[in-house]
Design a protein around this motif. Structure first.
Motif, PDB file in Angstrom:
ATOM      1  N   HIS A  82      -9.598  -1.356   5.214  1.00 44.62           N
ATOM      2  CA  HIS A  82      -8.542  -1.636   4.258  1.00 44.62           C
ATOM      3  C   HIS A  82      -8.282  -0.141   3.330  1.00 44.62           C
ATOM      4  CE1 HIS A  82      -5.994  -3.378   1.385  1.00 44.62           C
ATOM      5  NE2 HIS A  82      -6.947  -3.349   0.500  1.00 44.62           N
ATOM      6  N   THR A 115       0.732  -1.196  -0.105  1.00 45.84           N
ATOM      7  CA  THR A 115       0.103  -0.128  -0.060  1.00 45.84           C
ATOM      8  C   THR A 115       0.962   1.061   0.097  1.00 45.84           C
ATOM      9  OG1 THR A 115      -1.862  -0.995   1.094  1.00 45.84           O
ATOM     10  CG2 THR A 115      -2.048   1.160   1.111  1.00 45.84           C
ATOM     11  N   GLU A 118     -10.115   4.497   1.699  1.00 47.07           N
ATOM     12  CA  GLU A 118     -10.512   3.759   2.830  1.00 47.07           C
ATOM     13  C   GLU A 118     -11.659   2.924   2.324  1.00 47.07           C
ATOM     14  OE1 GLU A 118     -12.102   4.340   7.107  1.00 47.07           O
ATOM     15  OE2 GLU A 118      -9.980   5.093   6.970  1.00 47.07           O
ATOM     16  N   THR A 119     -11.630   1.594   2.583  1.00 50.35           N
ATOM     17  CA  THR A 119     -12.721   0.717   2.439  1.00 50.35           C
ATOM     18  C   THR A 119     -12.768  -0.490   3.597  1.00 50.35           C
ATOM     19  OG1 THR A 119     -13.733  -0.642   0.648  1.00 50.35           O
ATOM     20  CG2 THR A 119     -11.551  -0.869   0.730  1.00 50.35           C
ATOM     21  N   THR A 120     -13.785  -1.190   3.329  1.00 51.73           N
ATOM     22  CA  THR A 120     -13.897  -2.596   4.266  1.00 51.73           C
ATOM     23  C   THR A 120     -14.056  -3.629   3.506  1.00 51.73           C
ATOM     24  OG1 THR A 120     -14.956  -1.211   5.673  1.00 51.73           O
ATOM     25  CG2 THR A 120     -15.359  -3.629   6.101  1.00 51.73           C
ATOM     26  N   LEU A 121     -13.199  -4.771   3.842  1.00 46.26           N
ATOM     27  CA  LEU A 121     -13.093  -5.911   3.006  1.00 46.26           C
ATOM     28  C   LEU A 121     -13.067  -6.981   4.110  1.00 46.26           C
ATOM     29  CD1 LEU A 121     -12.579  -7.306   0.318  1.00 46.26           C
ATOM     30  CD2 LEU A 121     -10.100  -7.179   0.532  1.00 46.26           C
ATOM     31  N   ASP A 122     -13.821  -7.916   4.012  1.00 49.64           N
ATOM     32  CA  ASP A 122     -13.913  -8.918   4.940  1.00 49.64           C
ATOM     33  C   ASP A 122     -13.941  -8.411   6.393  1.00 49.64           C
ATOM     34  OD1 ASP A 122     -13.437 -10.742   2.694  1.00 49.64           O
ATOM     35  OD2 ASP A 122     -11.479 -10.897   3.065  1.00 49.64           O
ATOM     36  N   THR A 162      -3.771  -6.261   0.517  1.00 45.80           N
ATOM     37  CA  THR A 162      -4.998  -6.767   1.288  1.00 45.80           C
ATOM     38  C   THR A 162      -4.859  -6.546   2.683  1.00 45.80           C
ATOM     39  OG1 THR A 162      -5.613  -8.978   2.161  1.00 45.80           O
ATOM     40  CG2 THR A 162      -3.065  -8.729   1.644  1.00 45.80           C
ATOM     41  N   PRO A 163      -6.051  -6.528   3.419  1.00 45.14           N
ATOM     42  CA  PRO A 163      -6.088  -6.158   4.934  1.00 45.14           C
ATOM     43  C   PRO A 163      -5.614  -7.310   5.707  1.00 45.14           C
ATOM     44  CG  PRO A 163      -8.077  -6.777   3.876  1.00 45.14           C
ATOM     45  CD  PRO A 163      -7.361  -6.908   2.990  1.00 45.14           C
ATOM     46  N   HIS A 164      -5.559  -8.616   5.171  1.00 44.53           N
ATOM     47  CA  HIS A 164      -4.753  -9.601   5.978  1.00 44.53           C
ATOM     48  C   HIS A 164      -3.445  -9.553   6.144  1.00 44.53           C
ATOM     49  CE1 HIS A 164      -9.022 -11.026   5.725  1.00 44.53           C
ATOM     50  NE2 HIS A 164      -8.920 -11.098   4.278  1.00 44.53           N
ATOM     51  N   GLY A 212      -7.840   0.757   0.134  1.00 47.20           N
ATOM     52  CA  GLY A 212      -7.486  -0.211  -1.030  1.00 47.20           C
ATOM     53  C   GLY A 212      -7.253   0.850  -2.333  1.00 47.20           C
ATOM     54  N   THR A 268      -0.634  -6.176  -5.727  1.00 47.32           N
ATOM     55  CA  THR A 268      -1.990  -6.049  -5.119  1.00 47.32           C
ATOM     56  C   THR A 268      -2.025  -5.903  -3.491  1.00 47.32           C
ATOM     57  OG1 THR A 268      -1.872  -8.527  -4.768  1.00 47.32           O
ATOM     58  CG2 THR A 268      -2.845  -7.811  -6.861  1.00 47.32           C
TER      59      THR A 268
END
Length: 229
Positions: free
Chosen positions: A90, A70, A82-86, A107-109, A92, A105
């Motif tokens: 995140h 990022t 800013e977004t929400t993933l799972d 990921t928030p994980h 994004g 790519t």
């Protein structure tokens, strides 16, 4: 051992699910070093090294999950929201700044997305800087991540190639509020010192980026100050 006896008993009793679980445990614990995978990753590292030849490299370092990818997008001028993933917050990437960034790519994980050194060009006009040198960003896999020893070996070779082929290297250490900031930073620097025995003398040239800090400005600055101390 107890595990082998348990597997034998499960097979005799036709408890296939339990036997399979124990077999997978043994496989993960005694998994052999994957030489073909390592050679493939080293080849990718070599190709990345060719892209770095004669360039001024900003080398991003840090454990898996600190936000290196990022940060690369941010520095290169990609559009980030800013977004929400799972169910996780995140940052994004909504629009990449150039073609090099399409393979980077995010990921928030806290799971490694990087298996080898990746190089991304900076479009200086786009990000509004004027530097006579040709700047590139270099993403590295996190040491000791969930990818296995093969990635650590390829990562080490990739960093060595970056250091030897580049015109100059500017290390950028990423420190995240979401991880064990002190131990994680020590592990990364310890591994880097093995690669670069003179690294301690280079520490003044290091830059630092702090990610995933939330709250008001004074709280964030106070926490960052505590990490630096």
């Amino acid at each position: 051992s107890n595990v082998v006896s348990s597997i034998s008993a499960d097979i005799k009793s036709k408890k296939w699910k339990s036997a399979t679980k124990d077999l997978l445990t043994i496989y993960k614990e005694y998994k052999l070093f994957d030489i073909p995978l390592t050679l493939a990753l080293i080849k990718k590292a070599d190709l990345a090294g060719q892209k770095l030849e004669g360039k001024c490299v900003i080398l991003l370092l840090g454990k898996t999950g600190v936000g290196k990818r990022t940060t690369i997008h941010y520095l290169a001028g990609s559009e980030i929201k800013e977004t929400t993933l799972d169910g996780l917050v995140h940052m994004g990437v909504f629009k990449v700044a150039n073609e090099d960034l399409k393979e980077i790519t995010t990921t928030p994980h806290a799971k490694s997305e990087t298996t080898c050194v990746i190089v991304a060009q900076i479009d200086q006009n786009q990000v509004g800087i004027c530097d006579p040198d040709d700047l590139v960003l270099c993403d590295t896999p996190g040491f000791f991540d969930n990818g296995g020893p093969e990635i650590d070996v390829a990562n080490t070779i990739g960093i060595v190639k970056a250091i030897t082929k580049a015109k100059s290297v500017r290390p950028l250490l990423i420190i995240s509020a979401k991880q064990d900031k002190i131990d994680g930073t020590k592990e990364t620097l310890s591994m880097m010192q093995k690669i670069m025995p003179n690294m301690l003398s280079l520490l003044p040239s290091f830059s630092y980026a702090f990610t995933k800090y939330y709250g008001n400005e004074q709280q964030v600055l106070a926490e960052i100050d505590s990490v630096i101390k």
